[in-house]
Design a protein around this motif. Structure first.
Motif, PDB file in Angstrom:
ATOM      1  N   ARG A  49       0.847  -1.199   0.000  1.00 27.53           N
ATOM      2  CA  ARG A  49       0.000   0.000   0.000  1.00 27.53           C
ATOM      3  C   ARG A  49       0.883   1.250   0.000  1.00 27.53           C
ATOM      4  O   ARG A  49       2.093   1.177  -0.063  1.00 27.53           O
ATOM      5  N   ARG A  50       0.247   2.402   0.033  1.00 26.06           N
ATOM      6  CA  ARG A  50       0.953   3.682   0.101  1.00 26.06           C
ATOM      7  C   ARG A  50       2.021   3.795  -0.988  1.00 26.06           C
ATOM      8  O   ARG A  50       3.086   4.386  -0.788  1.00 26.06           O
ATOM      9  N   GLY A  51       1.761   3.162  -2.158  1.00 26.68           N
ATOM     10  CA  GLY A  51       2.662   3.274  -3.287  1.00 26.68           C
ATOM     11  C   GLY A  51       3.948   2.479  -3.174  1.00 26.68           C
ATOM     12  O   GLY A  51       4.913   2.778  -3.885  1.00 26.68           O
ATOM     13  N   GLN A  52       3.952   1.462  -2.310  1.00 30.06           N
ATOM     14  CA  GLN A  52       5.167   0.676  -2.106  1.00 30.06           C
ATOM     15  C   GLN A  52       4.908  -0.821  -2.238  1.00 30.06           C
ATOM     16  O   GLN A  52       3.763  -1.280  -2.150  1.00 30.06           O
ATOM     17  N   PHE A  53       5.998  -1.550  -2.444  1.00 30.81           N
ATOM     18  CA  PHE A  53       5.983  -3.009  -2.417  1.00 30.81           C
ATOM     19  C   PHE A  53       6.897  -3.484  -1.294  1.00 30.81           C
ATOM     20  O   PHE A  53       7.933  -2.872  -1.025  1.00 30.81           O
ATOM     21  N   TYR A  54       6.521  -4.599  -0.657  1.00 28.53           N
ATOM     22  CA  TYR A  54       7.503  -5.347   0.118  1.00 28.53           C
ATOM     23  C   TYR A  54       8.280  -6.171  -0.897  1.00 28.53           C
ATOM     24  O   TYR A  54       7.683  -6.875  -1.728  1.00 28.53           O
ATOM     25  N   ASN A  55       9.587  -6.104  -0.826  1.00 31.04           N
ATOM     26  CA  ASN A  55      10.388  -6.684  -1.896  1.00 31.04           C
ATOM     27  C   ASN A  55      11.766  -7.109  -1.396  1.00 31.04           C
ATOM     28  O   ASN A  55      12.292  -6.568  -0.427  1.00 31.04           O
ATOM     29  N   ALA A  56      12.338  -8.076  -2.071  1.00 28.67           N
ATOM     30  CA  ALA A  56      13.751  -8.427  -1.957  1.00 28.67           C
ATOM     31  C   ALA A  56      14.143  -9.037  -3.295  1.00 28.67           C
ATOM     32  O   ALA A  56      13.287  -9.562  -4.015  1.00 28.67           O
ATOM     33  N   LEU A  57      15.394  -8.979  -3.629  1.00 25.62           N
ATOM     34  CA  LEU A  57      15.879  -9.569  -4.876  1.00 25.62           C
ATOM     35  C   LEU A  57      16.713 -10.809  -4.582  1.00 25.62           C
ATOM     36  O   LEU A  57      17.519 -10.822  -3.642  1.00 25.62           O
ATOM     37  N   PHE A  58      16.512 -11.825  -5.410  1.00 24.89           N
ATOM     38  CA  PHE A  58      17.261 -13.070  -5.311  1.00 24.89           C
ATOM     39  C   PHE A  58      17.717 -13.456  -6.708  1.00 24.89           C
ATOM     40  O   PHE A  58      17.100 -13.093  -7.706  1.00 24.89           O
ATOM     41  N   GLU A  59      18.787 -14.223  -6.776  1.00 22.72           N
ATOM     42  CA  GLU A  59      19.211 -14.794  -8.052  1.00 22.72           C
ATOM     43  C   GLU A  59      19.173 -16.303  -7.939  1.00 22.72           C
ATOM     44  O   GLU A  59      19.636 -16.872  -6.941  1.00 22.72           O
ATOM     45  N   SER A  60      18.608 -16.945  -8.948  1.00 21.44           N
ATOM     46  CA  SER A  60      18.507 -18.405  -8.970  1.00 21.44           C
ATOM     47  C   SER A  60      19.314 -18.964 -10.130  1.00 21.44           C
ATOM     48  O   SER A  60      19.240 -18.448 -11.248  1.00 21.44           O
ATOM     49  N   ASP A  61      20.078 -20.025  -9.841  1.00 23.79           N
ATOM     50  CA  ASP A  61      20.773 -20.735 -10.916  1.00 23.79           C
ATOM     51  C   ASP A  61      20.016 -21.993 -11.315  1.00 23.79           C
ATOM     52  O   ASP A  61      20.518 -22.829 -12.052  1.00 23.79           O
ATOM     53  N   GLY A  62      18.784 -22.109 -10.821  1.00 25.11           N
ATOM     54  CA  GLY A  62      17.960 -23.279 -11.099  1.00 25.11           C
ATOM     55  C   GLY A  62      17.984 -24.301  -9.985  1.00 25.11           C
ATOM     56  O   GLY A  62      17.130 -25.184  -9.930  1.00 25.11           O
ATOM     57  N   LYS A  63      18.954 -24.135  -9.052  1.00 28.26           N
ATOM     58  CA  LYS A  63      19.068 -25.083  -7.939  1.00 28.26           C
ATOM     59  C   LYS A  63      19.233 -24.387  -6.584  1.00 28.26           C
ATOM     60  O   LYS A  63      18.865 -24.935  -5.554  1.00 28.26           O
ATOM     61  N   THR A  64      19.790 -23.178  -6.614  1.00 29.99           N
ATOM     62  CA  THR A  64      20.100 -22.462  -5.384  1.00 29.99           C
ATOM     63  C   THR A  64      19.675 -21.007  -5.505  1.00 29.99           C
ATOM     64  O   THR A  64      19.835 -20.396  -6.562  1.00 29.99           O
ATOM     65  N   ILE A 110       9.668  -0.661  -0.732  1.00 27.52           N
ATOM     66  CA  ILE A 110      10.304   0.102  -1.804  1.00 27.52           C
ATOM     67  C   ILE A 110       9.252   0.565  -2.806  1.00 27.52           C
ATOM     68  O   ILE A 110       8.252  -0.118  -3.040  1.00 27.52           O
ATOM     69  N   SER A 111       9.465   1.723  -3.393  1.00 29.08           N
ATOM     70  CA  SER A 111       8.534   2.222  -4.408  1.00 29.08           C
ATOM     71  C   SER A 111       8.796   1.525  -5.743  1.00 29.08           C
ATOM     72  O   SER A 111       9.866   0.947  -5.968  1.00 29.08           O
ATOM     73  N   ALA A 112       7.833   1.617  -6.642  1.00 31.40           N
ATOM     74  CA  ALA A 112       7.991   1.019  -7.968  1.00 31.40           C
ATOM     75  C   ALA A 112       9.160   1.664  -8.707  1.00 31.40           C
ATOM     76  O   ALA A 112       9.915   0.984  -9.411  1.00 31.40           O
ATOM     77  N   GLU A 113       9.328   2.984  -8.537  1.00 35.19           N
ATOM     78  CA  GLU A 113      10.419   3.685  -9.212  1.00 35.19           C
ATOM     79  C   GLU A 113      11.777   3.185  -8.715  1.00 35.19           C
ATOM     80  O   GLU A 113      12.705   2.956  -9.508  1.00 35.19           O
ATOM     81  N   GLU A 114      11.892   3.008  -7.410  1.00 31.95           N
ATOM     82  CA  GLU A 114      13.155   2.519  -6.847  1.00 31.95           C
ATOM     83  C   GLU A 114      13.434   1.085  -7.286  1.00 31.95           C
ATOM     84  O   GLU A 114      14.571   0.729  -7.600  1.00 31.95           O
ATOM     85  N   LEU A 115      12.382   0.274  -7.310  1.00 35.60           N
ATOM     86  CA  LEU A 115      12.561  -1.114  -7.729  1.00 35.60           C
ATOM     87  C   LEU A 115      12.962  -1.189  -9.191  1.00 35.60           C
ATOM     88  O   LEU A 115      13.840  -1.990  -9.567  1.00 35.60           O
ATOM     89  N   GLU A 116      12.351  -0.361 -10.021  1.00 36.32           N
ATOM     90  CA  GLU A 116      12.689  -0.379 -11.440  1.00 36.32           C
ATOM     91  C   GLU A 116      14.163  -0.050 -11.654  1.00 36.32           C
ATOM     92  O   GLU A 116      14.856  -0.699 -12.452  1.00 36.32           O
ATOM     93  N   LYS A 117      14.672   0.940 -10.933  1.00 37.53           N
ATOM     94  CA  LYS A 117      16.085   1.302 -11.052  1.00 37.53           C
ATOM     95  C   LYS A 117      16.979   0.157 -10.591  1.00 37.53           C
ATOM     96  O   LYS A 117      18.037  -0.097 -11.188  1.00 37.53           O
ATOM     97  N   ASP A 118      16.563  -0.524  -9.525  1.00 36.17           N
ATOM     98  CA  ASP A 118      17.351  -1.642  -9.014  1.00 36.17           C
ATOM     99  C   ASP A 118      17.388  -2.782 -10.036  1.00 36.17           C
ATOM    100  O   ASP A 118      18.426  -3.416 -10.249  1.00 36.17           O
ATOM    101  N   LEU A 119      16.254  -3.053 -10.664  1.00 38.79           N
ATOM    102  CA  LEU A 119      16.191  -4.130 -11.644  1.00 38.79           C
ATOM    103  C   LEU A 119      16.982  -3.803 -12.908  1.00 38.79           C
ATOM    104  O   LEU A 119      17.457  -4.708 -13.596  1.00 38.79           O
TER     105      LEU A 119
END
Length: 233
Positions: free
Chosen positions: A116-131, A141-150
Motif C-alpha cells: 500500500r501507500r505506493g510501495q511493495f515489500y520486496n527483496a531480490l534473489f538470483e537463482s541458478d535453477g538449484k540455489t 520500496i517504491s515502484a520507481e526505486e525497484l525499477e532502477k534496481d532491476l
C-alpha cells in the motif's frame, strides 16, 4: 525430520506437512475467508490425513513477515501456541519463501507484495535453477526505486511473484521481465518448509518464546495514531 509449515502473510492461506524435503500433505486456500476461520480446520484435516500428531513435529515453520500485519500475527501466534514449551521453530522471510516458488527458474527473482501507500515489500534473489542467492535485504520500496534496481540486472531474465504481481507488471517497464505461471505467484507453505529446513541446517532456529513477527513498517493503526498526535501538537 517432520516439519509443519504455515503461511498466512497475505490473502492466500497455505499449510504444509513435509518429511525433510518430501511433501506429505498440503492445503492452499484462496476462498476469501479469514485465516482465523480456516487455519485450524485446515491443519486438523492435514494432520488427520497424514496420521500425524502435534507431538510428532520436529520443526515448526512460519512466514514471519513482511506481509499483512493481521495475517502475520495470526500465523506467528498460531505456531507459537503449537510449539509452546520450547519446541524448535524457524521464522521465515515471506519474500524468501515466495522466491523459493521459482527456484527452478534461472534469473533474478523479485517477490512483490502490495505494501500500500505506493510501495511493495520486496527483496531480490538470483537463482541458478538449484540455489537461491539473496541480493538484497527485505525492504519496503517504491515502484520507481525497484525499477532502477532491476535495471542493474538488464542482462538477466527477471521473474516477479507475490500478491503485487499484477500491479508491478503494469508499473515496471523493464523489458526482460517474463511471465510467471499463475500457480507459482502466491504463498506456498511447502516453500516455507524448505527455507526453514535450510535455516535449521545452518543452526538458525528459535523456540516459541523468541518467535515473533517481522514488520518493515509501523502498522497502519499506529501510523494513524502518530499522525493524529502530530496534527494535535
Amino acid at each position: 525430520m517432520k516439519i509443519l509449515a504455515v503461511d498466512t502473510s497475505a490473502l492466500t492461506l497455505s499449510v504444509a506437512l513435509t518429511e525433510d524435503k518430501k511433501p506429505i500433505a498440503q492445503t492452499t486456500l484462496n476462498t476469501g475467508h479469514t485465516h482465523s476461520e480456516t487455519l485450524l480446520p485446515a491443519l486438523e484435516k492435514l494432520m488427520d490425513f497424514a496420521s500425524w500428531k502435534v507431538s510428532d513435529i520436529d520443526l515448526f515453520a512460519v512466514s514471519d513477515g513482511p506481509g499483512s500485519f493481521t495475517g502475520v500475527r495470526i500465523g506467528v501466534s498460531f505456531v507459537k501456541g503449537l510449539a509452546f514449551g520450547g519446541k524448535t521453530c524457524v521464522g521465515v522471510s515471506t519474500l524468501e519463501a515466495l522466491a523459493y516458488n521459482l527456484l527452478g527458474f534461472k534469473g533474478i527473482i523479485s517477490p512483490v507484495m502490495d505494501a500500500r501507500r505506493g510501495q511493495f515489500y520486496n527483496a531480490l534473489f538470483e537463482s541458478d535453477g538449484k540455489t537461491l542467492t539473496r541480493l538484497s535485504e527485505d525492504r519496503a520500496i517504491s515502484a520507481e526505486e525497484l525499477e532502477k534496481d532491476l535495471e542493474k540486472h538488464a542482462d538477466k531474465t527477471i521473474y516477479l511473484c507475490g500478491d503485487g504481481y499484477e500491479i508491478a507488471r503494469k508499473m515496471l517497464k523493464n523489458e526482460n521481465i517474463e511471465e510467471t505461471p499463475e500457480a507459482l505467484l502466491k504463498q506456498n507453505a511447502y516453500s516455507v518448509a524448505m527455507v526453514a529446513l535450510k535455516e535449521y541446517d545452518a543452526g538458525r532456529t528459535l523456540d516459541d518464546s523468541s518467535l515473533s513477527p517481522t514488520y518493515l513498517r509501523v502498522p497502519q493503526a499506529e501510523r494513524e495514531r502518530l499522525e493524529r498526535e502530530k496534527k494535535g501538537n
